[in-house]
Design an enzyme around this catalytic site. Sequence first.
Site, PDB file in Angstrom:
ATOM      1  N   CYS A   1       0.793  -1.221   0.000  1.00  0.00           N
ATOM      2  CA  CYS A   1       0.000   0.000   0.000  1.00  0.00           C
ATOM      3  C   CYS A   1       0.833   1.283   0.000  1.00  0.00           C
ATOM      4  CB  CYS A   1      -0.963  -0.055   1.170  1.00  0.00           C
ATOM      5  SG  CYS A   1      -2.456   0.880   0.866  1.00  0.00           S
TER       6      CYS A   1
ATOM      7  N   ARG B   1     -12.656   5.819  -0.772  1.00  0.00           N
ATOM      8  CA  ARG B   1     -11.662   4.935  -0.159  1.00  0.00           C
ATOM      9  C   ARG B   1     -12.052   3.490  -0.468  1.00  0.00           C
ATOM     10  NH1 ARG B   1      -7.599   6.426   2.870  1.00  0.00           N
ATOM     11  NH2 ARG B   1      -6.470   4.687   3.797  1.00  0.00           N
TER      12      ARG B   1
ATOM     13  N   HIS C   1      -3.154  -5.839   2.448  1.00  0.00           N
ATOM     14  CA  HIS C   1      -2.835  -5.915   3.882  1.00  0.00           C
ATOM     15  C   HIS C   1      -3.373  -7.239   4.418  1.00  0.00           C
ATOM     16  CE1 HIS C   1      -1.691  -1.679   4.431  1.00  0.00           C
ATOM     17  NE2 HIS C   1      -2.705  -1.329   3.682  1.00  0.00           N
TER      18      HIS C   1
HETATM   19  N1  GLN Z   1      -2.204   6.651   2.485  1.00  0.00           N
HETATM   20  C1  GLN Z   1      -2.312   5.819   1.338  1.00  0.00           C
HETATM   21  C2  GLN Z   1      -3.732   5.787   0.769  1.00  0.00           C
HETATM   22  O1  GLN Z   1      -4.602   6.154   1.383  1.00  0.00           O
HETATM   23  C3  GLN Z   1      -1.885   4.396   1.708  1.00  0.00           C
HETATM   24  C4  GLN Z   1      -2.824   3.766   2.693  1.00  0.00           C
HETATM   25  C5  GLN Z   1      -2.286   2.444   3.251  1.00  0.00           C
HETATM   26  O2  GLN Z   1      -1.068   2.199   3.322  1.00  0.00           O
HETATM   27  N2  GLN Z   1      -3.195   1.568   3.682  1.00  0.00           N
HETATM   28  O3  GLN Z   1      -3.919   5.339  -0.297  1.00  0.00           O
END
Ligand code: GLN
Length: 245
Positions: A97, A131, A194
């Site tokens: 990520c 998101r 993740h």
């Molecule tokens: N901050 C980055 C995003 O929002 C990565 C998020 C993360 O590592 N889960 O895409």
Amino acid sequence: MDANRKLVVGWLYGATMNIYGDRGNVLAIEQRARWRGIDVEVRQIGLGEPIPDDIDIFFWGGGQDQEQVAVSRDIQGEKGDRLKAAIENGAAMLAICGGYQLLGHEYRPHDAEPLPGIGVFDAVSVAGPERFIGNVVIDSPEFGTLVGFENHSGLTELHGDASPLGKVVVGRGNNGKDGTEGAMYRNAIGCYLHGALLPKNPRVTDWLIKAGLNRRYGMADLETIDDSIEESAHRSAIDRAKATR
Ligand code: GLN
């Protein structure tokens, strides 16, 4: 098989970028190597700390936008060049990520300055309006089916000959549009998975360990071990992801 083998794992920004169980990836590499009698040393490489030249496997976890600001600044210049050179010379890398995004050319968060990356992957990430959160299943030519969990606003576009890790079966992946997820370059893997990724996907862990052994010893013999627990965790995670899509 030589009983005195060792591997050095370089954990990038473990104190700054480590979310959604990412630490579990370092534990999985350590344990699966130790089950083969391979000694593992884990080195923390934090802000302001140099990249040593004897790292076999790098790990770089995810992080929120605000954490990525300091890390993006820290990985520029000589430090980023040494990391790129290590990957060109065969070091293995798993980046998740936020770490994955900074291995591309840049990440543009919402309402903030673009964060330069180091361009290992020919990719650019831009924060989108929505998101992406949820279970992910992908089909990977290298690893077969992979399963994990995504939580990101960044939308990643692969350019040129950047090859994706796989195709999305469940979830949104790189950008929710072109059906790709992640990227691969030499022994470097970047993805939005993740979970942590490795405990439920042991084939990827062994691939990273073999790449690390190959870098250090020029050979990558790795004995097969009983993966029945990992395989059942893998299958049930896939079933759950497909049931909740
Ligand atoms: N901050 C980055 C995003 O929002 C990565 C998020 C993360 O590592 N889960 O895409």
